[in-house]
Scaffold this motif. Structure first.
Motif, PDB file in Angstrom:
ATOM      1  N   SER A 130       0.838  -1.206   0.000  1.00 15.01           N
ATOM      2  CA  SER A 130       0.000   0.000   0.000  1.00 15.01           C
ATOM      3  C   SER A 130       0.872   1.256   0.000  1.00 15.01           C
ATOM      4  CB  SER A 130      -0.921   0.004   1.229  1.00 15.01           C
ATOM      5  OG  SER A 130      -1.830  -1.077   1.192  1.00 15.01           O
ATOM      6  N   LEU A 131       1.968   1.212   0.727  1.00 18.81           N
ATOM      7  CA  LEU A 131       2.897   2.344   0.764  1.00 18.81           C
ATOM      8  C   LEU A 131       3.483   2.616  -0.623  1.00 18.81           C
ATOM      9  CD1 LEU A 131       4.772   4.443   2.028  1.00 18.81           C
ATOM     10  CD2 LEU A 131       6.233   2.562   2.827  1.00 18.81           C
ATOM     11  N   ASP A 132       3.838   1.572  -1.341  1.00 14.52           N
ATOM     12  CA  ASP A 132       4.428   1.740  -2.673  1.00 14.52           C
ATOM     13  C   ASP A 132       3.455   2.430  -3.638  1.00 14.52           C
ATOM     14  OD1 ASP A 132       6.825   0.582  -1.922  1.00 14.52           O
ATOM     15  OD2 ASP A 132       6.265  -1.429  -2.612  1.00 14.52           O
ATOM     16  N   LYS A 133       2.156   2.253  -3.407  1.00 10.90           N
ATOM     17  CA  LYS A 133       1.141   2.870  -4.269  1.00 10.90           C
ATOM     18  C   LYS A 133       0.774   4.282  -3.802  1.00 10.90           C
ATOM     19  CE  LYS A 133      -0.925  -1.683  -5.104  1.00 10.90           C
ATOM     20  NZ  LYS A 133      -2.137  -2.534  -4.865  1.00 10.90           N
ATOM     21  N   TYR A 134       1.175   4.630  -2.594  1.00 16.18           N
ATOM     22  CA  TYR A 134       0.786   5.901  -1.995  1.00 16.18           C
ATOM     23  C   TYR A 134       1.491   7.064  -2.692  1.00 16.18           C
ATOM     24  CZ  TYR A 134       0.248   9.408   1.748  1.00 16.18           C
ATOM     25  OH  TYR A 134      -0.035  10.542   2.475  1.00 16.18           O
ATOM     26  N   GLN A 135       0.712   8.072  -3.052  1.00 17.45           N
ATOM     27  CA  GLN A 135       1.255   9.222  -3.772  1.00 17.45           C
ATOM     28  C   GLN A 135       1.502  10.438  -2.883  1.00 17.45           C
ATOM     29  OE1 GLN A 135       2.113   8.999  -7.127  1.00 17.45           O
ATOM     30  NE2 GLN A 135       1.630   6.842  -6.731  1.00 17.45           N
ATOM     31  N   GLY A 136       1.190  10.313  -1.607  1.00 19.38           N
ATOM     32  CA  GLY A 136       1.382  11.434  -0.701  1.00 19.38           C
ATOM     33  C   GLY A 136       2.816  11.542  -0.194  1.00 19.38           C
ATOM     34  N   GLU A 137       3.032  12.454   0.730  1.00 14.63           N
ATOM     35  CA  GLU A 137       4.369  12.672   1.300  1.00 14.63           C
ATOM     36  C   GLU A 137       4.760  11.489   2.180  1.00 14.63           C
ATOM     37  OE1 GLU A 137       3.952  16.427   3.313  1.00 14.63           O
ATOM     38  OE2 GLU A 137       4.563  17.536   1.523  1.00 14.63           O
ATOM     39  N   LYS A 138       5.962  10.982   1.978  1.00 15.62           N
ATOM     40  CA  LYS A 138       6.411   9.821   2.747  1.00 15.62           C
ATOM     41  C   LYS A 138       7.894   9.888   3.083  1.00 15.62           C
ATOM     42  CE  LYS A 138       5.940   7.248  -1.641  1.00 15.62           C
ATOM     43  NZ  LYS A 138       5.352   6.037  -2.257  1.00 15.62           N
ATOM     44  N   TYR A 139       8.366  11.110   3.349  1.00 16.64           N
ATOM     45  CA  TYR A 139       9.757  11.273   3.781  1.00 16.64           C
ATOM     46  C   TYR A 139       9.981  10.589   5.124  1.00 16.64           C
ATOM     47  CZ  TYR A 139      14.057  13.444   5.413  1.00 16.64           C
ATOM     48  OH  TYR A 139      15.313  13.646   5.915  1.00 16.64           O
ATOM     49  N   VAL A 140       8.989  10.738   6.029  1.00 15.52           N
ATOM     50  CA  VAL A 140       9.040  10.062   7.329  1.00 15.52           C
ATOM     51  C   VAL A 140       7.901   9.049   7.385  1.00 15.52           C
ATOM     52  CG1 VAL A 140       8.938  10.299   9.844  1.00 15.52           C
ATOM     53  CG2 VAL A 140      10.057  12.067   8.470  1.00 15.52           C
ATOM     54  N   GLY A 141       8.234   7.762   7.237  1.00 16.58           N
ATOM     55  CA  GLY A 141       7.231   6.711   7.283  1.00 16.58           C
ATOM     56  C   GLY A 141       7.278   5.972   8.609  1.00 16.58           C
ATOM     57  N   ILE A 142       6.105   5.790   9.221  1.00 15.12           N
ATOM     58  CA  ILE A 142       6.014   5.124  10.527  1.00 15.12           C
ATOM     59  C   ILE A 142       4.936   4.045  10.460  1.00 15.12           C
ATOM     60  CG2 ILE A 142       5.554   5.404  12.998  1.00 15.12           C
ATOM     61  CD1 ILE A 142       6.302   8.390  12.650  1.00 15.12           C
ATOM     62  N   PHE A 143       5.303   2.836  10.854  1.00 12.52           N
ATOM     63  CA  PHE A 143       4.314   1.772  11.040  1.00 12.52           C
ATOM     64  C   PHE A 143       4.064   1.628  12.539  1.00 12.52           C
ATOM     65  CE2 PHE A 143       4.824  -1.042   6.970  1.00 12.52           C
ATOM     66  CZ  PHE A 143       4.175  -0.063   6.240  1.00 12.52           C
ATOM     67  N   LEU A 144       2.791   1.637  12.919  1.00 14.50           N
ATOM     68  CA  LEU A 144       2.368   1.519  14.312  1.00 14.50           C
ATOM     69  C   LEU A 144       1.695   0.163  14.472  1.00 14.50           C
ATOM     70  CD1 LEU A 144       1.949   2.907  17.088  1.00 14.50           C
ATOM     71  CD2 LEU A 144      -0.110   3.972  16.138  1.00 14.50           C
ATOM     72  N   VAL A 145       2.330  -0.733  15.211  1.00 10.20           N
ATOM     73  CA  VAL A 145       1.932  -2.144  15.231  1.00 10.20           C
ATOM     74  C   VAL A 145       1.440  -2.557  16.612  1.00 10.20           C
ATOM     75  CG1 VAL A 145       2.677  -4.502  14.733  1.00 10.20           C
ATOM     76  CG2 VAL A 145       3.715  -2.583  13.484  1.00 10.20           C
ATOM     77  N   LEU A 174      17.336  -8.358  10.340  1.00  8.99           N
ATOM     78  CA  LEU A 174      17.862  -8.466   8.979  1.00  8.99           C
ATOM     79  C   LEU A 174      16.737  -8.339   7.953  1.00  8.99           C
ATOM     80  CD1 LEU A 174      20.437 -11.366   9.463  1.00  8.99           C
ATOM     81  CD2 LEU A 174      20.972  -8.970   8.928  1.00  8.99           C
ATOM     82  N   TYR A 175      15.596  -8.899   8.282  1.00  7.98           N
ATOM     83  CA  TYR A 175      14.425  -8.776   7.404  1.00  7.98           C
ATOM     84  C   TYR A 175      14.017  -7.303   7.262  1.00  7.98           C
ATOM     85  CZ  TYR A 175       9.445  -8.882   6.190  1.00  7.98           C
ATOM     86  OH  TYR A 175       8.224  -8.639   5.616  1.00  7.98           O
ATOM     87  N   LEU A 176      13.939  -6.595   8.366  1.00 12.95           N
ATOM     88  CA  LEU A 176      13.497  -5.205   8.351  1.00 12.95           C
ATOM     89  C   LEU A 176      14.512  -4.273   7.693  1.00 12.95           C
ATOM     90  CD1 LEU A 176      11.905  -4.916  11.908  1.00 12.95           C
ATOM     91  CD2 LEU A 176      10.706  -5.013   9.710  1.00 12.95           C
ATOM     92  N   GLN A 177      15.776  -4.647   7.751  1.00 15.30           N
ATOM     93  CA  GLN A 177      16.818  -3.809   7.173  1.00 15.30           C
ATOM     94  C   GLN A 177      16.579  -3.547   5.681  1.00 15.30           C
ATOM     95  OE1 GLN A 177      20.770  -5.483   7.308  1.00 15.30           O
ATOM     96  NE2 GLN A 177      21.691  -3.465   7.615  1.00 15.30           N
ATOM     97  N   ASP A 178      15.960  -4.488   5.006  1.00 20.54           N
ATOM     98  CA  ASP A 178      15.694  -4.342   3.579  1.00 20.54           C
ATOM     99  C   ASP A 178      14.668  -3.260   3.268  1.00 20.54           C
ATOM    100  OD1 ASP A 178      17.489  -6.355   2.983  1.00 20.54           O
ATOM    101  OD2 ASP A 178      15.964  -7.927   2.901  1.00 20.54           O
ATOM    102  N   PHE A 179      13.978  -2.773   4.316  1.00 17.37           N
ATOM    103  CA  PHE A 179      12.938  -1.764   4.109  1.00 17.37           C
ATOM    104  C   PHE A 179      13.331  -0.396   4.680  1.00 17.37           C
ATOM    105  CE2 PHE A 179      11.001  -5.951   4.327  1.00 17.37           C
ATOM    106  CZ  PHE A 179      10.215  -5.977   3.178  1.00 17.37           C
ATOM    107  N   SER A 180      14.590  -0.227   5.004  1.00 19.66           N
ATOM    108  CA  SER A 180      15.045   1.013   5.631  1.00 19.66           C
ATOM    109  C   SER A 180      14.946   2.215   4.695  1.00 19.66           C
ATOM    110  CB  SER A 180      16.484   0.867   6.136  1.00 19.66           C
ATOM    111  OG  SER A 180      17.353   0.518   5.081  1.00 19.66           O
ATOM    112  N   ASP A 181      14.800   1.966   3.392  1.00 20.67           N
ATOM    113  CA  ASP A 181      14.628   3.069   2.445  1.00 20.67           C
ATOM    114  C   ASP A 181      13.171   3.492   2.322  1.00 20.67           C
ATOM    115  OD1 ASP A 181      13.974   0.617   1.276  1.00 20.67           O
ATOM    116  OD2 ASP A 181      14.320   1.386  -0.749  1.00 20.67           O
ATOM    117  N   LYS A 182      12.264   2.725   2.938  1.00 20.99           N
ATOM    118  CA  LYS A 182      10.837   3.017   2.849  1.00 20.99           C
ATOM    119  C   LYS A 182      10.253   3.538   4.162  1.00 20.99           C
ATOM    120  CE  LYS A 182      10.095  -0.667  -0.582  1.00 20.99           C
ATOM    121  NZ  LYS A 182       9.685   0.170  -1.722  1.00 20.99           N
ATOM    122  N   LEU A 183      10.831   3.123   5.280  1.00 20.66           N
ATOM    123  CA  LEU A 183      10.307   3.491   6.591  1.00 20.66           C
ATOM    124  C   LEU A 183      11.405   4.080   7.467  1.00 20.66           C
ATOM    125  CD1 LEU A 183       8.184   0.334   7.501  1.00 20.66           C
ATOM    126  CD2 LEU A 183       7.287   2.579   6.842  1.00 20.66           C
TER     127      LEU A 183
END
Length: 240
Positions: A130-145, A174-183
């Motif tokens: 869903s984030l990849d499709k999001y067109q809004g501002e996403k310089y600071v991305g936060i997932f709240l789990v 290590l899994y999460l490290q792959d997403f450090s450019d998105k969040l």
């Protein structure tokens, strides 16, 4: 994109349990609900977003995760059970000075670390899509789990060390490290925060840019086991 009230409650808990000098706090403070309630993300602020979702240590099915299903059944059945007890008590003969106590306990499903890992990755990747499709501002991305189910224990030499956090899980880091450019951040609530204090173990903050440093501090020779889960409702009647 889920239950709006639950999302708001989780955001409020974040502001309650995270220290104001933590770098993520300023974003929590200024975040506002997305006016398009059914769209990604749940909250927005200038430059970024917060998206809320849930994970579990129980098996997930097409009908939902078995922990949530068990909770809903427990709430429904215990309410019926307690209503019947109240009627029975009101219609019974008086017996001054007595106390009657009844207990109703939830039938818990099977929990495991493996179920948690599968749940976390499945839900995480769904929201990344869903984030990849999001067109809004996403310089600071936060997932709240929010986590539900039996707590996971960290064990060492057969002894309990402490309750699980991702910061102690090399494979998950290590899994999460792959997403450090998105969040930028992941905030995780590890169960019920009622009664906890600010900064307590129930809340974990992961800054993805620091994962390399976190990996260097992961405890050695540990394993993960599932703890016990009990959900009990007690009813007491006092006859005066």
């Amino acid at each position: 994109m889920g239950n709006r009230q639950q999302e708001l409650n989780c955001l409020q808990n974040s502001k309650k349990f995270i220290f104001t000098n933590n770098s993520v706090y300023k974003y929590l403070k200024i975040a506002k609900s997305n006016p398009k309630a059914s769209d990604f993300p749940d909250f927005i602020f200038d430059g970024g977003f917060i998206e809320h979702f849930q994970v579990t240590s129980a098996m997930e099915t097409k009908k939902g995760d078995k922990h949530r299903i068990a909770e809903l059944d427990f709430d429904k059945e215990s309410e019926r059970f307690l209503a019947e007890l109240k009627t029975e008590y009101v219609n019974s003969n008086p017996c001054p000075g007595t106390v009657t106590t009844d207990v109703w306990e939830m039938d818990t499903p099977k929990y495991s670390y493996e179920y948690f890992s599968e749940s976390f990755k499945r839900n995480f990747e769904k929201h990344i899509e869903s984030l990849d499709k999001y067109q809004g501002e996403k310089y600071v991305g936060i997932f709240l789990v929010e986590y539900s189910g039996a707590r996971i224990k960290i064990m060492k030499n057969g002894c309990f060390l402490k309750f699980y956090k991702i910061e102690c899980d090399k494979d998950m880091l290590l899994y999460l490290q792959d997403f450090s450019d998105k969040l930028k951040y992941i905030i995780i609530f590890w169960g019920d925060t009622q009664g906890d204090v600010k900064g307590d173990r129930s809340c974990e903050i992961i800054e993805l840019s620091r994962i390399l440093d976190m990996l260097s501090k992961v405890p050695k020779d540990i394993s993960f086991e599932i703890g016990r889960m009990r959900n009990i409702r007690i009813s007491s009647f006092f006859d005066i």
